[in-house]
Design a protein around this motif. Sequence first.
Motif, PDB file in Angstrom:
ATOM      1  N   ASP A  13       0.846  -1.180   0.000  1.00 54.85           N
ATOM      2  CA  ASP A  13       0.000   0.000   0.000  1.00 54.85           C
ATOM      3  C   ASP A  13       0.886   1.235   0.000  1.00 54.85           C
ATOM      4  N   GLY A  14       0.810   2.013  -1.065  1.00 54.31           N
ATOM      5  CA  GLY A  14       1.614   3.209  -1.150  1.00 54.31           C
ATOM      6  C   GLY A  14       3.095   2.884  -1.110  1.00 54.31           C
ATOM      7  N   PRO A  15       3.867   3.584  -0.256  1.00 57.13           N
ATOM      8  CA  PRO A  15       5.317   3.352  -0.222  1.00 57.13           C
ATOM      9  C   PRO A  15       5.720   2.110   0.575  1.00 57.13           C
ATOM     10  N   TRP A  16       4.753   1.429   1.212  1.00 60.66           N
ATOM     11  CA  TRP A  16       5.075   0.311   2.094  1.00 60.66           C
ATOM     12  C   TRP A  16       4.726  -1.028   1.448  1.00 60.66           C
ATOM     13  N   ALA A  17       5.573  -2.010   1.698  1.00 69.33           N
ATOM     14  CA  ALA A  17       5.295  -3.392   1.304  1.00 69.33           C
ATOM     15  C   ALA A  17       5.875  -4.304   2.372  1.00 69.33           C
ATOM     16  N   ALA A  18       5.153  -5.360   2.687  1.00 63.60           N
ATOM     17  CA  ALA A  18       5.612  -6.295   3.718  1.00 63.60           C
ATOM     18  C   ALA A  18       5.100  -7.689   3.385  1.00 63.60           C
ATOM     19  N   SER A  19       5.758  -8.677   3.902  1.00 67.73           N
ATOM     20  CA  SER A  19       5.313 -10.052   3.685  1.00 67.73           C
ATOM     21  C   SER A  19       5.751 -10.933   4.846  1.00 67.73           C
TER      22      SER A  19
ATOM     23  N   ASP B 210       9.960 -16.634   7.317  1.00 65.28           N
ATOM     24  CA  ASP B 210      10.687 -15.476   6.805  1.00 65.28           C
ATOM     25  C   ASP B 210       9.769 -14.257   6.775  1.00 65.28           C
ATOM     26  N   ALA B 211      10.370 -13.082   6.782  1.00 66.43           N
ATOM     27  CA  ALA B 211       9.599 -11.840   6.693  1.00 66.43           C
ATOM     28  C   ALA B 211      10.402 -10.789   5.944  1.00 66.43           C
ATOM     29  N   ASP B 212       9.683  -9.886   5.268  1.00 61.29           N
ATOM     30  CA  ASP B 212      10.302  -8.787   4.531  1.00 61.29           C
ATOM     31  C   ASP B 212       9.546  -7.496   4.807  1.00 61.29           C
ATOM     32  N   LEU B 213      10.263  -6.391   4.800  1.00 63.18           N
ATOM     33  CA  LEU B 213       9.665  -5.070   4.933  1.00 63.18           C
ATOM     34  C   LEU B 213      10.376  -4.127   3.973  1.00 63.18           C
ATOM     35  N   VAL B 214       9.593  -3.424   3.145  1.00 59.33           N
ATOM     36  CA  VAL B 214      10.143  -2.523   2.134  1.00 59.33           C
ATOM     37  C   VAL B 214       9.477  -1.159   2.279  1.00 59.33           C
ATOM     38  N   PHE B 215      10.279  -0.102   2.198  1.00 61.28           N
ATOM     39  CA  PHE B 215       9.761   1.260   2.234  1.00 61.28           C
ATOM     40  C   PHE B 215      10.391   2.046   1.092  1.00 61.28           C
ATOM     41  N   ARG B 216       9.531   2.705   0.303  1.00 66.88           N
ATOM     42  CA  ARG B 216       9.988   3.548  -0.804  1.00 66.88           C
ATOM     43  C   ARG B 216       9.557   4.981  -0.526  1.00 66.88           C
ATOM     44  N   PRO B 217      10.430   5.801   0.001  1.00 66.59           N
ATOM     45  CA  PRO B 217      10.063   7.207   0.247  1.00 66.59           C
ATOM     46  C   PRO B 217       9.874   7.956  -1.066  1.00 66.59           C
ATOM     47  N   ASP B 218       9.229   9.097  -0.972  1.00 62.00           N
ATOM     48  CA  ASP B 218       8.954   9.889  -2.165  1.00 62.00           C
ATOM     49  C   ASP B 218      10.176  10.645  -2.678  1.00 62.00           C
TER      50      ASP B 218
END
Length: 680
Positions: A589-595, A621-629
């Motif tokens: 959702d938006g800049p965030w992604a997680a699994s 396992d787990a992942d966290l991704v953030f894409r700032p503007d």
Amino acid sequence: MRNTILIGGIASALLSPAAQAEDPHPRELEEIVVTAAPLATDTRSMAQPASILAGDALTLALAPTIGETLSGKAGVQSTFFGPAASRPVIRGLGGDRVRVLTDGLATLDASGLSEDHAVAIDPALADQIEVLRGPATLLHGSGAAGGLVNVVTNRLHRHAHESPSGLLEVRGDSALGEKAIAGRFDTGVGALALHVDGTWRETDDYEIPGFAESRRLRALEEEEEEGEEHEEMHGKVDNSWSRTKSGGAGASYIGERWQFGLAASVHDTEYGVPIAHHHDEEGEEEEEEGSVSINLEQQRLDFRARAPLTAGDGPVLELRGAVTDYEHAEVEPTGEIGTLFQVDGEELRASVNFGKDAARQSTLGLQWQQTDLEATGEEAFIPGTRTRTQGLFGFQRHRFDSGSLEYGARFDEQRITGAPAGTYDKSAINLSVGGVRPIGEILSLVGQLSRSERHPSATELYADGAHIATQQFEVGDPDLDTERGITAEAGLRFDGERVAGEVRIFASRYDDYIFLAATGEEEDGLPVFSYRQEDSRFEGFEVELEFPLSDGPLSLALTGEYVRGRLDDSGDLPRMPPLGLGARLAYRDGPWAASLSVNHHFKQDKVTELELVTDAYTMLDADLVFRPDWMGKGMMLFLRARNLLDEDARMHTSPLKDQLPLPGRSIGAGIRISFGGEGG
């Protein structure tokens, strides 16, 4: 098994239209063409099962080796010889049966000789990695009976590059003690497209949850040694460090009618061999300070040319070639070189592609490959040989309103000279037919029938000596014949808003299947294994399904894989992967992604007489991704957690599964900054 359920995210990105519509970073979805296929095409149009790892999915799956990077994709495991050396295993087949390519050409290294030999390519330099499962023998040679892996670097551009683009990535991992940096830069000057890339990686001895040796092996040793205690590795695997430097540069002229490009690259890695003992002339283990390490270096030169043979949309000639100079030195604790492998390799491929019309496409080509192998030193278990292969191949695809049909053939002749036991000189024929038939709006029926024929390798023919890395005395058979197989597979491919993915079943029958079997004898203090042939059969299935949950940002991916390999007269084949089932819950959702993903590998008790059972294990396992503007979403910050349960996990396809578990609980983090055409 690290990164096992990441295939769910990949399937979501590559197969699901719903996911494509919701993805705020659509750049990853552009790379959907399988360039290693006989005719470059997208995965949904191919009868053969294929998948692509690219973009964010590749960043999160990335490991120091190509085997571990891909381990966990449907039907793919690895030989895991520690973090520095690992080749892919596809549907239970490994070694020379899985062809590893760089930009569509062979790596031309010595990684096929032994599991402790690293592949001379760093996956951090890949733009995308393509995996073809099942026989892929038509374009790339008779050895690819299990499938192929193609690492695409784009050092030689196929299209003009008008504006500069680049990528810089820094990452680390706690269990491996990894510190790594990688980058690439592309630009264009008129009709000239330029590329440069490089990577540096360093890892320490990796951390494990408990003992290096499995509980079954420790119990067996106590029984054989009548309770005598000896020191065991615990908490960390000694001598599993690595240091790698790799990079390359290329320049391509992209004209209106013809193209030409030249690229140079170097791969330099040094790593410890986790299991390597030394024996004296009586076979007793020697006590020496220090450990064996491997120093590997390859210089490579690639070229590519493309030109139309007639005006308009007529046939197009494409030439590709590579020349390599490879050296692999096994360094003793004293610092002296104990064994040296040197490979001079050349490959040339010429093909003519007919028809730009989507309804009918075909290709006809020739391939020539030569490798000169020289092995010197006390532990050189194979003689020096020259292997020359010449092949003729053809492939055609027809598209209809009711689906597509594809078929092809290949003729190969292979000659191996230089061995004292004599010369090998035989031919092989490979055939394939397959198709895709849509059923309704979201469902397609896919199927393929292949006839593969594989030449034995120089190792299988001429090995005769102690192979210290695998703790075996290997004996080849110069009278081995070609290995012939028939593979049939069928599946359902889903491409809808509520479900996307594929379900496949397959079966193979091999005449004169070549395998390494224990003889029960000993030589130089090591168990003797000899190469032999026997009829065999394989059956299995693969499942990749992705379901968006309602209309929100959540999706669920389910995966499954199984293969059973048996000899007609001698029971199960060794090192067959067990049944694996997994699930992955993803949020974007938006800049965030997680699994969050969980994968369970069942107990493997279908083993050969001298092979130990492998216990079941579960990987969380787990992942966290953030894409700032900032930078127009060209920045990616990520966290990776692997093996959160700190499981004592052992990959049954590894020759050292009872000596080397997979890494324990680890936390990885990194930052990727891109600009221009890469776009993240």
